[in-house]
Design an enzyme around this catalytic site. Structure first.
Site, PDB file in Angstrom:
ATOM      1  N   GLY A 138       3.634  -0.362   9.142  1.00  0.00           N
ATOM      2  CA  GLY A 138       4.151   0.882   8.601  1.00  0.00           C
ATOM      3  C   GLY A 138       5.599   1.069   8.973  1.00  0.00           C
ATOM      4  N   LYS A 173      -9.785  -2.780   8.605  1.00  0.00           N
ATOM      5  CA  LYS A 173      -8.529  -2.350   9.230  1.00  0.00           C
ATOM      6  C   LYS A 173      -8.854  -1.670  10.560  1.00  0.00           C
ATOM      7  CE  LYS A 173      -5.849   1.829   8.362  1.00  0.00           C
ATOM      8  NZ  LYS A 173      -5.378   2.778   7.337  1.00  0.00           N
ATOM      9  N   GLU A 189       0.839  -1.196   0.000  1.00  0.00           N
ATOM     10  CA  GLU A 189       0.000   0.000   0.000  1.00  0.00           C
ATOM     11  C   GLU A 189       0.878   1.251   0.000  1.00  0.00           C
ATOM     12  OE1 GLU A 189      -2.159   2.482   3.565  1.00  0.00           O
ATOM     13  OE2 GLU A 189      -2.173   0.306   3.703  1.00  0.00           O
TER      14      GLU A 189
END
Length: 207
Positions: free
Chosen positions: A183, A133, A44
Site C-alpha cells: 500500500g 491475504k 487493487e
C-alpha cells in the site's frame, strides 16, 4: 484448480499487489501505467477511495488484457456485483467473508480475502478462495505467517498485507509468502506517477 493456477500465473509474473488507496479516477490510469511498466500487474483499488468503481472501470478498459484489475475493502455482495460489472476480475476483502468469496467465484473472479486466524483461513479455503491475504500482517510478523504456512494447504498462496516494504520482503519470503500486498510503500494518495514509479522500481529491485 484452473483459477487457482491463474492466481499463481499472475503472482509468477510479479508477486507484488499494488494497493492504490485514495487514488482518483482522473489519475488512476497514469499511476497504473508506471506500475505495469515496472512489471507490477496486479492492481487493487480499495473501495474507500474516491469513486472507486469508476477507477476500476478505467483500469479494466485500458489494462484488462495486461493486468489483473480489481477492488479491495469489499464488504457487501452488491459491491462484488458493481466491481464485476465495471470489468474488475479481482476481489480483495479486509476480513474473512466466505459469502463474498462465493459471490465473486460465481462471477468468475479471482479472490484474495483477508484473514488472521487458522479458523478464518480454512473457512475461506472451503468457500473457494484462490489466495489468502494475511491482514494486518505487521501485527504478527513473518513468524505468524510461518506458523500458518505449516498448517494451511501448500497450494493456497498466502500474501502478507500491512507494513510490507522493500526492507522486509526477504523476511516475508523466507516465512512462506507467495506474494506481497503493498500500500503506502508503493502509493499514497496524492503521489505523482513519477513518485510511484520510483517506489515501484525499488520494490521490484528488492524482489
Amino acid at each position: 484448480m484452473g483459477v487457482s493456477m491463474g492466481v499463481m500465473d499472475w503472482l509468477g509474473r510479479c508477486p507484488l499487489v499494488a494497493i492504490l488507496r485514495g487514488v482518483r479516477p482522473d489519475e488512476v490510469e497514469a499511476v497504473a501505467e508506471v506500475l505495469v511498466a515496472a512489471g507490477i500487474v496486479i492492481i487493487e483499488v480499495p473501495l474507500n477511495s474516491p469513486d472507486p468503481i469508476a477507477s476500476v472501470g478505467r483500469l479494466a478498459a485500458r489494462f484488462g488484457d495486461r493486468a489483473l484489475i480489481g477492488a479491495g475493502t469489499i464488504r457487501r455482495t452488491e459491491e462484488v456485483t458493481a466491481v464485476a460489472e465495471a470489468g474488475g476480475r479481482l476481489l480483495v476483502t479486509p476480513h474473512a467473508a466466505p459469502d463474498l468469496v462465493r459471490a465473486a467465484k460465481a462471477r468468475g473472479m479471482v479472490t484474495m480475502p483477508g484473514f488472521f486466524t487458522p479458523a478464518e483461513a480454512f473457512a475461506l479455503i472451503d468457500a473457494g478462495a484462490d489466495a489468502l491475504k494475511l491482514f494486518p500482517a505487521e501485527a504478527g510478523g513473518p513468524a505468524t505467517l510461518r506458523a500458518l504456512r505449516a498448517v494451511l494447504p501448500g497450494e493456497v498462496p498466502l500474501l502478507p498485507v500491512g507494513g510490507v516494504d522493500a526492507g522486509n520482503l526477504a523476511a516475508w519470503r523466507a516465512a512462506g509468502a507467495a506474494g506481497y500486498g503493498c500500500g503506502s510503500s508503493l502509493y499514497k494518495a496524492g503521489d505523482t506517477p513519477d513518485a510511484v514509479a520510483a517506489k515501484a522500481r525499488a520494490l521490484v529491485a528488492a524482489l
